[in-house]
Design a protein around this motif. Structure first.
Motif, short mmCIF file in Angstrom:
data_model
loop_
_atom_site.label_atom_id
_atom_site.label_comp_id
_atom_site.label_asym_id
_atom_site.label_seq_id
_atom_site.Cartn_x
_atom_site.Cartn_y
_atom_site.Cartn_z
N UNK A 154 43.35 33.27 47.72
CA UNK A 154 44.25 34.11 47.11
C UNK A 154 43.78 34.93 46.43
N UNK A 155 43.55 34.49 44.80
CA UNK A 155 42.83 35.30 43.84
C UNK A 155 41.75 36.20 44.38
N UNK A 173 43.43 39.20 46.44
CA UNK A 173 44.29 40.35 45.26
C UNK A 173 43.38 41.20 45.05
N UNK A 174 41.59 40.51 44.36
CA UNK A 174 41.12 41.62 43.75
C UNK A 174 40.06 42.43 44.66
N UNK A 175 39.65 42.33 46.16
CA UNK A 175 39.59 43.11 46.89
C UNK A 175 40.29 43.65 46.88
N UNK A 176 41.73 44.46 47.18
CA UNK A 176 43.06 44.35 47.37
C UNK A 176 43.43 45.47 46.17
N UNK A 177 43.05 45.43 45.47
CA UNK A 177 43.21 45.75 44.62
C UNK A 177 42.17 47.04 44.58
N UNK A 227 49.16 35.46 38.31
CA UNK A 227 47.23 35.11 38.69
C UNK A 227 47.73 33.49 39.52
N UNK A 228 47.80 33.33 40.11
CA UNK A 228 47.11 33.45 41.87
C UNK A 228 45.85 31.69 41.15
N UNK A 229 45.36 31.78 40.50
CA UNK A 229 43.91 31.05 40.76
C UNK A 229 44.46 30.02 39.17
N UNK A 230 45.06 29.99 39.14
CA UNK A 230 45.84 29.16 37.87
C UNK A 230 46.49 28.66 38.66
N UNK A 231 46.05 26.43 38.14
CA UNK A 231 47.47 26.29 39.08
C UNK A 231 48.32 25.72 38.23
N UNK A 232 48.61 26.70 37.33
CA UNK A 232 50.11 26.74 36.48
C UNK A 232 50.81 27.46 37.28
#
Lengths: 336, 336
Positions: free
Chosen positions: A89-90, A93-97, B79-84
Motif C-alpha cells: 500500500x505504501x 501510494x508513492x507511485x500514485x503520488x 503513512x500506511x507502512x508504519x505498523x502503528x
C-alpha cells in the motif's frame, strides 16, 4: 491538479460510443452509469463500441467538469495489518503520488464476496484503475469495467476469468530454495506450516517444498504438514503441538512472514534448536535471537512493478496483458 | 447489505430542509452537491436547516436508489507502512465490518494540502463517516460536511477549527514515565530523538520528557535533541552522530516506534550499552537482542474506541463531542 494521462489528439466521447453502437446517447449513459433494466444486448453493444474506440469513462468531459474526481486508483489487499500488504500500500501510494493520483485502499479479508463488493464499490466511486491482490475464484464480473477503460493489474496472485496484467513472485523456486537449505543443513524431518492450499501462493510454495524434498530423495510426510495456520498465535500452537510429538520434526518451513514470526517466538520460548526457514523477509529478521533463514525478495520493487504497469495502462498502453515474475533469494541470518 | 443505521420513524428529506430554510429544492441540491456560485447566505441557511433537522445526505432516498453506496467510512492516516497506522486501519476495518460497512483508507503523508484534498475527495465519494489522524492545522473546511451529517472522529491528534470527538493517548504521561525510567537507571545525559515538534504527539511527548528531567533536577540540554528523525535510517544516523561526540549521551529516548527501531539497530550494531526507551510498543520488541524499555498502550483498544465513537455518531448519537484519553504503561524488556 492535472490528470495523469498523456495528451491525446481527441478522446472519444459518449457521443462517439453511441454513434458506433447505433444506440442513443441516453442508452450509453445508462450503461455507463449502470442503471438497472437495460437490455443485455444494448449493454453488449455499448461495451463493445466503448472498447473499440478506447473510450474511458473518467475522461469524459462532463465527468471531469462535475467537480468529482481527482485522479484516483483503488488498491485491494487482503489484510492491512500484515506488513507485506501495508508495504504494498505504501509503494502504491508513492507511485500514485508521482502520477498526481490519489490511492484508496480496501481489505478483502480473504473473503471473495467481500472482494467482489469492494471492487464494485471502488468502480462505482469512479477509480481510474485498480491494483488487486485477488482472493476470489472468478473475476469475470470486472470485464465490463475493464472494457469501459478501468485498467486492472493483479498482484501476488493471478486473476481467474479475466485476462489482465499480473505480477507474481517465483513462489515455487523460492520455496524450493528454502527447503533445500534446510536439507543441506542436515534436516530430514521438515514440518511445513501454511495458511490454506486454496490460496495460490500457498499452493505454489507447497509444490516447491515437495520438489525440494523429492530432489533430495525425501518423502513428503503429510503428518508434518499443518494447514489453517492463519496468524502468529496459530503458528506458535502448531509448532508446540509438533514438537510435543513422540517423533518431532527437526526443522520448520513457514510459508509466510506471519507464520515465521509465530514459529520463531515459540521456538525461542522453548530454546529449541530446530531449524527454521520462512517465506518472506520482515523488518527485524536480522535481529532475531536465534538462527533464521528467509526467502527474501525486493517487496518494494515487486509492488512498484505492478503500480507502474497500472499507470502504463492508464496512460494508454493497450498492448497484450503481461505476466511478470520476480525472483527470490535465500538469506541466512545467524544468531546475532 | 443493509444500511448500518437504526430505523427511524421518518428521515428528513431535502424537501424538509428546503422548507425550513425557505429556499428552493434546487438550492438545497446545489448546496449539498457543492455546485459553484451559490451565495454564502444561502449555503448557511441550508446547512443550518440540515443540521437542525438532522438531515443526512446519504439517507436521501434518491441517493440510496441510485445504486451507488454501500455504507462506507473513510480512514485518513499518515503513512500506511508504519505498523502503528496499519494496525489502526485493521481495527477500523474490523469495527466497520461488524456494522456491515466498508472501509476505505487513504494516507496524507503528513502533508496538510494532501490531507485536505483526500478528505474532500472521500466526502465527494459519499462516505458515511470519517476517522481522521489529522495532519493539517485547520479542519474548518470539514464543517459543512459535518453539518450535512458526515460525522468525523479524530484519532491520535486533535482537530483545529472544528469541534469533534477526539481520541488521544496520554502522550505527556507516557513520555514522563519513559524518561523517568532512564533516570532511575542512573542516566543523566539522555538524548531525545523526534520527528517534528509541529506534530501534536511529538510536542506533548517532549513536554513529558522535560517534566521528567525537571522532576529529577536535570537540565534540558538542546544539544542532545535531534529533530527531523523521520524513519529508522535517520534514527540510526542520529544515534551514530551523538555517540561519536566527545561527550556522548548515555541513553536515548525515541519518540515513536520507527525511531526506536532505527536507534536499536544502530546501538546493537555498535554493541553499545547505552540505555534505550521508546514511545510505542512494536510486535517483536520482546525478542530484541539488547535491553529496551517501551511506553506501551493497547493500540487495538485505542483504535476501537475511535471507530466505535464514529459508529455511535452514524447511528444517531447527537450528544456533545467527547475527548477520550487512553493511558500508557512502561514495559521493560531485558535482553532475551
Amino acid at each position: 491538479m492535472t490528470h495523469a494521462h498523456g495528451d491525446r489528439l481527441r478522446r472519444p466521447t459518449m457521443v462517439d460510443v453511441a454513434q458506433r453502437a447505433g444506440v442513443s446517447l441516453k442508452t450509453v449513459s445508462r450503461v455507463i452509469n449502470k442503471s438497472p433494466h437495460v437490455q443485455q444486448d444494448l449493454i453488449d453493444r455499448v461495451l463493445e463500441s466503448a472498447a473499440a474506440l478506447g473510450f474511458r469513462r473518467n475522461h469524459n468531459a462532463s465527468t471531469l467538469r462535475s467537480g468529482l474526481p481527482t485522479a484516483t486508483i483503488g488498491l485491494l489487499i487482503e489484510e492491512i495489518a500484515n506488513p507485506f500488504y501495508s508495504t504494498i500500500a505504501d509503494v502504491a501510494a508513492e507511485v500514485a503520488r508521482h502520477h498526481e493520483t490519489l490511492l484508496i485502499t480496501a481489505s478483502s479479508e480473504e473473503d471473495p464476496a467481500r472482494e467482489q463488493q469492494l471492487l464494485r464499490d471502488l468502480c462505482a466511486r469512479r477509480v481510474d484503475g485498480l491494483l488487486v491482490v485477488p482472493t476470489g475464484a472468478d473475476h469475470a464480473f470486472l470485464r465490463p469495467e475493464v472494457e469501459l477503460g478501468v485498467p486492472v493489474v493483479f498482484l501476488d496472485r493471478p486473476a481467474t476469468g479475466l485476462l489482465a496484467d499480473t505480477v507474481l513472485l517465483d513462489n515455487r523456486g523460492g520455496a524450493r530454495d528454502g527447503v533445500a537449505g534446510l536439507v543441506a543443513a542436515g534436516h530430514r524431518r521438515i514440518a511445513v506450516l501454511l495458511d490454506s492450499l486454496s490460496v495460490y501462493t500457498m499452493h505454489e510454495r507447497v509444490l516447491g517444498a515437495q520438489e525440494a524434498l523429492a530432489a533430495a530423495g525425501l518423502a513428503w510426510d503429510p503428518s508434518l504438514v499443518r494447514q489453517d495456520v492463519r496468524d502468529p498465535a496459530a503458528a506458535g500452537r502448531a509448532v508446540a503441538e509438533l514438537l510435543d510429538r513422540a517423533d518431532p520434526p527437526t526443522a520448520f518451513f513457514a510459508l509466510n512472514n506471519r507464520i515465521t514470526v509465530g514459529a520463531l517466538q515459540e521456538l525461542w520460548r522453548r530454546r529449541s534448536d530446530a531449524g527454521l526457514a520462512g517465506f518472506d523477509d520482515f523488518e527485524l529478521s536480522h535481529l532475531m535471537p536465534r538462527p533464521l533463514t528467509v526467502v527474501a525478495y525486493d517487496l518494494r520493487a515487486y509492488a512498484r512493478t505492478a503500480a507502474e504497469l497500472l499507470f502504463g495502462r492508464i496512460g494508454g498502453d493497450h498492448s497484450a496483458p503481461r505476466t511478470v515474475i520476480l525472483p527470490t533469494r535465500l538469506v541466512q541470518h545467524p544468531s546475532p
